[in-house]
Design an enzyme around this catalytic site. Sequence first.
Site, mmCIF file in Angstrom:
data_model
loop_
_atom_site.group_PDB
_atom_site.id
_atom_site.type_symbol
_atom_site.label_atom_id
_atom_site.label_comp_id
_atom_site.label_asym_id
_atom_site.label_seq_id
_atom_site.Cartn_x
_atom_site.Cartn_y
_atom_site.Cartn_z
ATOM 1 N N GLY A 46 35.631 16.459 34.445
ATOM 2 C CA GLY A 46 35.190 16.619 35.827
ATOM 3 C C GLY A 46 36.058 17.654 36.510
ATOM 4 N N GLN A 51 39.575 22.936 43.255
ATOM 5 C CA GLN A 51 40.422 23.231 42.095
ATOM 6 C C GLN A 51 40.235 24.654 41.559
ATOM 7 O OE1 GLN A 51 39.205 19.353 40.065
ATOM 8 N NE2 GLN A 51 41.302 19.626 39.369
ATOM 9 N N CYS A 95 44.210 15.095 35.450
ATOM 10 C CA CYS A 95 43.561 16.012 36.388
ATOM 11 C C CYS A 95 43.905 17.428 35.955
ATOM 12 C CB CYS A 95 44.093 15.735 37.801
ATOM 13 S SG CYS A 95 43.423 16.834 39.062
ATOM 14 N N LEU A 96 42.926 18.315 35.969
ATOM 15 C CA LEU A 96 43.185 19.698 35.536
ATOM 16 C C LEU A 96 44.206 20.402 36.429
ATOM 17 C CD1 LEU A 96 39.542 20.796 34.584
ATOM 18 C CD2 LEU A 96 41.418 20.274 33.021
ATOM 19 N N HIS A 137 37.513 9.954 41.662
ATOM 20 C CA HIS A 137 38.567 10.985 41.564
ATOM 21 C C HIS A 137 38.071 12.319 42.140
ATOM 22 C CE1 HIS A 137 41.945 13.073 39.255
ATOM 23 N NE2 HIS A 137 41.144 14.084 39.554
ATOM 24 N N GLU A 138 36.859 12.735 41.755
ATOM 25 C CA GLU A 138 36.349 14.040 42.212
ATOM 26 C C GLU A 138 35.987 14.013 43.694
ATOM 27 O OE1 GLU A 138 37.041 16.326 40.320
ATOM 28 O OE2 GLU A 138 37.187 15.253 38.419
ATOM 29 N N HIS A 141 38.977 14.704 45.698
ATOM 30 C CA HIS A 141 39.326 16.129 45.801
ATOM 31 C C HIS A 141 38.663 16.779 47.016
ATOM 32 C CE1 HIS A 141 41.778 17.327 42.412
ATOM 33 N NE2 HIS A 141 41.022 16.688 41.555
HETATM 34 ZN ZN ZN Z 1 41.409 16.116 39.630
#
Ligand code: ZN
Length: 168
Positions: A46, A51, A95-96, A137-138, A141
């Site tokens: 995701g 990001q 998380c990226l 989670h997304e 963001h």
């Molecule tokens: Zn993330």
Amino acid sequence: MAVRKIVEWPSLALRSDTHDLDPTSGETAKIYQDLVDTMESRKGIGIAAPQIGEPAKIFVISAFAAESDDLLPIPFINPEITWLGEDTMVEQEGCLSFPDIWLNVRRSLRCKIKASNLSGGIFEVEADGLYARALQHETDHLNAKLMVDFVSKIKKESVKKKLKRNRR
Ligand code: ZN
């Protein structure tokens, strides 16, 4: 089509306000494609627009995490969580924007979310397990909230040090 540079914590770009998108616009289609290319280049499940430095309300979830037969990652445009289940669970999350960091985060086991697709249609899904965790989670963001906000101040400092060390 472009693989974009991923914004890493503690960049302030991850704390920006995000704006609504016109689901059918060319801008949205481009951000969607860049999110897909960037996520796939890093084998993520995701990724959200902040990001890649876009303060816009869109994220994508891999077909794998969404248990979808569709091959393409699923876009969630202008999403809104409409229900969070009462039962919660702590699990390790990545998380990226936090390379090689895993943190324990408590989240609802189930949730419902409403969003637009790229044709402008509104859909609602009820999810559980990994899918529900990824959706929460997304969505965080898009509200400038990060997984590191769930841990203690001391843990947060150690994450900061570890990321700095890894970047050298
Ligand atoms: Zn993330």
